[in-house]
Every structure is written in structure tokens, then in C-alpha cells.
Design a protein around this motif. Structure first.
Motif, PDB file in Angstrom:
ATOM      1  N   ASP A 101      -8.242 -10.987  -4.161  1.00 32.69           N
ATOM      2  CA  ASP A 101      -7.016 -11.526  -4.781  1.00 32.69           C
ATOM      3  C   ASP A 101      -7.299 -12.221  -6.097  1.00 32.69           C
ATOM      4  O   ASP A 101      -6.457 -12.220  -6.982  1.00 32.69           O
ATOM      5  CB  ASP A 101      -6.262 -12.530  -3.890  1.00 32.69           C
ATOM      6  CG  ASP A 101      -5.379 -11.865  -2.839  1.00 32.69           C
ATOM      7  OD1 ASP A 101      -5.077 -10.661  -3.003  1.00 32.69           O
ATOM      8  OD2 ASP A 101      -5.024 -12.531  -1.860  1.00 32.69           O
ATOM      9  N   SER A 131       0.824  -1.193   0.000  1.00 35.50           N
ATOM     10  CA  SER A 131       0.000   0.000   0.000  1.00 35.50           C
ATOM     11  C   SER A 131       0.864   1.251   0.000  1.00 35.50           C
ATOM     12  O   SER A 131       1.838   1.352   0.754  1.00 35.50           O
ATOM     13  CB  SER A 131      -0.896   0.006   1.239  1.00 35.50           C
ATOM     14  OG  SER A 131      -1.418   1.288   1.463  1.00 35.50           O
ATOM     15  N   ARG A 142      -7.629  -2.134   3.142  1.00 38.25           N
ATOM     16  CA  ARG A 142      -8.882  -2.800   2.796  1.00 38.25           C
ATOM     17  C   ARG A 142      -9.960  -2.471   3.826  1.00 38.25           C
ATOM     18  O   ARG A 142     -11.130  -2.291   3.476  1.00 38.25           O
ATOM     19  CB  ARG A 142      -8.664  -4.307   2.667  1.00 38.25           C
ATOM     20  CG  ARG A 142      -7.819  -4.666   1.463  1.00 38.25           C
ATOM     21  CD  ARG A 142      -7.361  -6.115   1.424  1.00 38.25           C
ATOM     22  NE  ARG A 142      -6.251  -6.264   0.480  1.00 38.25           N
ATOM     23  CZ  ARG A 142      -5.556  -7.363   0.288  1.00 38.25           C
ATOM     24  NH1 ARG A 142      -5.852  -8.467   0.986  1.00 38.25           N
ATOM     25  NH2 ARG A 142      -4.567  -7.400  -0.570  1.00 38.25           N
ATOM     26  N   ASP A 176      -1.626  -3.437   3.598  1.00 39.02           N
ATOM     27  CA  ASP A 176      -2.699  -3.789   2.660  1.00 39.02           C
ATOM     28  C   ASP A 176      -3.990  -4.116   3.418  1.00 39.02           C
ATOM     29  O   ASP A 176      -5.089  -3.743   2.989  1.00 39.02           O
ATOM     30  CB  ASP A 176      -2.293  -4.974   1.799  1.00 39.02           C
ATOM     31  CG  ASP A 176      -1.251  -4.593   0.755  1.00 39.02           C
ATOM     32  OD1 ASP A 176      -0.934  -3.405   0.640  1.00 39.02           O
ATOM     33  OD2 ASP A 176      -0.756  -5.504   0.050  1.00 39.02           O
ATOM     34  N   ASN A 227      -9.116 -11.724   1.984  1.00 42.89           N
ATOM     35  CA  ASN A 227      -8.486 -12.489   0.901  1.00 42.89           C
ATOM     36  C   ASN A 227      -9.355 -13.708   0.576  1.00 42.89           C
ATOM     37  O   ASN A 227     -10.325 -14.012   1.283  1.00 42.89           O
ATOM     38  CB  ASN A 227      -7.030 -12.869   1.225  1.00 42.89           C
ATOM     39  CG  ASN A 227      -6.897 -13.997   2.230  1.00 42.89           C
ATOM     40  OD1 ASN A 227      -7.873 -14.425   2.847  1.00 42.89           O
ATOM     41  ND2 ASN A 227      -5.686 -14.480   2.413  1.00 42.89           N
ATOM     42  N   GLN A 237      -5.475  -0.787  -2.871  1.00 46.38           N
ATOM     43  CA  GLN A 237      -6.235  -1.664  -1.984  1.00 46.38           C
ATOM     44  C   GLN A 237      -7.558  -1.024  -1.539  1.00 46.38           C
ATOM     45  O   GLN A 237      -8.581  -1.704  -1.452  1.00 46.38           O
ATOM     46  CB  GLN A 237      -5.393  -2.015  -0.762  1.00 46.38           C
ATOM     47  CG  GLN A 237      -4.044  -2.621  -1.082  1.00 46.38           C
ATOM     48  CD  GLN A 237      -4.164  -3.960  -1.776  1.00 46.38           C
ATOM     49  OE1 GLN A 237      -4.924  -4.831  -1.357  1.00 46.38           O
ATOM     50  NE2 GLN A 237      -3.414  -4.141  -2.857  1.00 46.38           N
ATOM     51  N   GLN A 256      -6.114  -8.561  -8.562  1.00 41.23           N
ATOM     52  CA  GLN A 256      -4.941  -7.698  -8.557  1.00 41.23           C
ATOM     53  C   GLN A 256      -4.039  -8.059  -9.740  1.00 41.23           C
ATOM     54  O   GLN A 256      -3.834  -9.234 -10.018  1.00 41.23           O
ATOM     55  CB  GLN A 256      -4.151  -7.857  -7.260  1.00 41.23           C
ATOM     56  CG  GLN A 256      -4.968  -7.586  -6.000  1.00 41.23           C
ATOM     57  CD  GLN A 256      -4.072  -7.412  -4.798  1.00 41.23           C
ATOM     58  OE1 GLN A 256      -3.343  -6.432  -4.688  1.00 41.23           O
ATOM     59  NE2 GLN A 256      -4.123  -8.364  -3.875  1.00 41.23           N
TER      60      GLN A 256
END
Length: 328
Positions: free
Chosen positions: A271, A144, A195, A191, A243, A161, A288
Motif C-alpha cells: 500500500d 481486482s 495478492r 484484492d 498490507n 494486485q 498503489q
């Protein structure tokens, strides 16, 4: 190199220009030199070249130990981009990003004479170490962009993110859900923090109350245990997981309990790891661009080595909608 020049009938300087991809070489001459290199099996001597250029064309990479999809895919993307740019990558895996471990990894690479460092998914502690030491080479954080303090030798590239988290949350709200629970990763990861910030920001923008995030680890087992607890204590209408592995654990627990996804609870991951399209049901997630991230990191380091200030660079995230979040 002299043997190649003699074989091709050109000067030593012409061979050097071909090896360095200099534009001022005629195509026919370049072809003769390339054929001579192949015929003689010539390989440039990196050690000798580094004495002249004062560069090793080697990059040191520090990355977390383990098989987490995000860091592993980032490492692969970085190595491929580095190889295309003519760099060799040396990797050190660490179990934790504490001060002594980070200092040992940096010293290990400095003894190798690396031209630059890359740190994949650094934690708060790792960035504190990097900001507190004097380093003779540039460092890029593949994390990030908010992770980077105002230190000249530190640079950052990242997939956005917060943007990805907002896309996931916005999608769930658009499905009619007035409460979106966030299952967050460890908050010493930048990260994971971003989020959380993106999820919360999107809830607020929609006029919704964001419940406290549930902070767990990154593994499917963490998602599974949480899923069993949610079945016991009460299901939210929608869950955004930090994730895909966490989402996988949730789906397992819900399947065991007879909870229907997405009819009883919608689930979104992050992800787009390999196989997420084949979960039951197929998982809506945030993709990503790891290959693009690797290229961005190499571009940042190349600019820094040339004396430029690359700044902080972001790639957009992409929402991939599948069955786990959309009712029939």
C-alpha cells in the motif's frame, strides 16, 4: 441564465455553450460571459438541468466503514476525479457487504436518481448481489479485475494486485531468501486473493515451495499477534504482508522480542501508506496509484454512460524498496 446573457450582451444559447465548455465560442466572448457569471453570482440549477438531460451528474459510492488506508485513499482519489469531471459523489459506508446491506445501499442511491454506482473494495458476497440484480445504471468495481463476472452492467478498474505481489516476492527472493511467508488478508476480499495468487505464482516461478499463507485480518493488531507467535514458534527468513498495517504489527512484535529486521527476518508490506517510510526500520512496500485509480474509474463510468463497453482496466503497481528488506 437570461440575466447573464443580458449582462454580457450575448444570446442565451451562447451562455449555455460557455457553461458546457463548447469549443465554438470566441475567447473574448467567453471571457465576457465568465465575468458576467461572477458579477451576478450565477449558479446553474442542477435540479432543473436534470429534468432536461435526464441525468443528475451524481454518482453513488459504497465503501467499507473504517479507516483502512487502501479503501479510504481509493475513495479520495475517486471523489477528486469525479469532481474534476463535473460529478457530485454521494457516499454510503457499510460495515459488511452482505446481501441485505448491499440491496439497501443500492435502493438508497436509486431513489436519489444517481447516474452510476462505484463499489470500493467489494467482497465476494457483494459481487454476487450485484451480478444477480437488474440495475438501470452502470456499476464500476474498484477492485481486482478478477472480481467481475460476465454481466453487462458491471465493469472493473484496479491496481494490478497480482503484479504488485509478484514484485514484492521477487524482491525478497532476490535478497537470497528461499522461503517467503505470506501474511494474507481476509479471503472474501478479491484484492487479498490476488495478492496470494501473485505471491504463490512468483514462488513457483523461482522453483520454491510456497508455504501455506497465514490468513488474518487487515489490522496492525493482527500482525502483532502473529509476530509474537512467529517469535515463539520459529521465524521465517522473509515475510510478505498483505498490507502495511500488518507489517507494522509484525515490526512491533519483532522489536519487543529483540528480533533484528532485516538481519533476522526481512519484511515487506503493501500500500505504501502515509508514514510507512518512518517505521522502524523504514518499510519496503508496494505502492498503489490511488489518484490514477480514481481517474480510471471515472473514465470507465463516463464511457459506460456514453454507451461504450469500457471492459476491465488495470494500473501497474510499484515496488518501493526501503531498509526493512535489504541487509546492510
Amino acid at each position: 441564465m437570461s440575466d447573464v446573457a443580458m449582462h454580457a450582451g450575448v444570446s442565451h444559447q451562447t451562455v449555455s455553450r460557455v457553461l458546457n465548455d463548447h469549443p465554438s465560442v470566441a475567447p473574448s466572448t467567453r471571457e465576457r460571459v465568465v465575468e458576467a457569471i461572477a458579477a451576478l453570482g450565477y449558479r446553474p440549477n442542477r435540479a432543473a438541468r436534470s429534468l432536461v438531460t435526464r441525468r443528475t451528474d451524481t454518482l453513488g459510492v459504497v465503501t467499507p466503514t473504517g479507516a483502512l488506508y487502501g479503501p479510504t485513499s481509493t475513495l479520495i482519489g475517486f471523489e477528486e476525479a469525479a469532481r474534476d469531471a463535473g460529478f457530485v459523489v454521494s457516499v454510503a459506508t457499510v460495515r459488511r457487504f452482505d446481501g441485505p446491506t448491499m440491496r439497501a445501499a443500492l435502493e438508497h442511491f436509486l431513489l436519489q436518481g444517481v447516474d452510476a454506482f462505484a463499489i470500493i473494495a467489494p467482497t465476494v458476497a457483494a459481487v454476487e448481489v450485484l451480478a444477480s440484480v437488474e440495475l438501470p445504471v452502470p456499476v464500476v468495481l474498484l477492485s481486482s479485475a478478477s472480481a467481475v463476472p460476465d454481466v453487462p452492467h458491471l465493469h472493473a478498474v484496479a491496481v494490478d494486485q497480482q503484479h504488485g505481489a509478484r514484485l514484492a516476492t521477487r524482491h525478497l527472493i532476490a535478497q537470497g531468501h528461499r522461503t517467503v511467508l505470506h501474511v494474507a488478508g481476509p479471503q472474501d476480499w478479491f484484492d487479498a486473493r490476488d495478492r496470494v495468487a501473485g505471491w504463490r505464482g512468483e514462488c513457483v516461478a523461482a522453483g520454491l515451495v510456497a508455504p501455506d499463507p497465514v490468513v488474518v485480518g487487515w489490522d496492525a493488531s493482527d500482525g502483532y499477534e502473529l509476530g509474537r507467535r512467529l517469535v515463539r514458534d520459529g521465524l521465517p527468513p522473509a515475510v510478505f504482508c498483505a498490507n502495511d498495517q500488518l507489517a507494522l504489527g509484525l515490526l512491533h512484535a519483532f522489536w519487543e522480542a529483540g528480533v533484528r529486521v532485516p538481519d533476522d527476518v526481512a519484511v515487506v508490506g503493501f500500500d505504501d501508506e502515509v508514514g510507512s517510510a518512518h517505521y522502524t526500520p523504514p518499510l519496503t512496500t508496494v505502492r498503489q496509484d490511488f489518484a490514477g485509480l480514481g481517474r480510471l474509474a471515472i473514465g470507465s463510468l463516463t464511457a459506460a454512460l456514453a454507451g461504450e463497453v469500457p471492459g476491465r482496466r488495470l494500473l501497474p503497481a510499484e515496488l518501493v524498496v526501503r531498509r526493512s528488506s535489504v541487509r546492510a
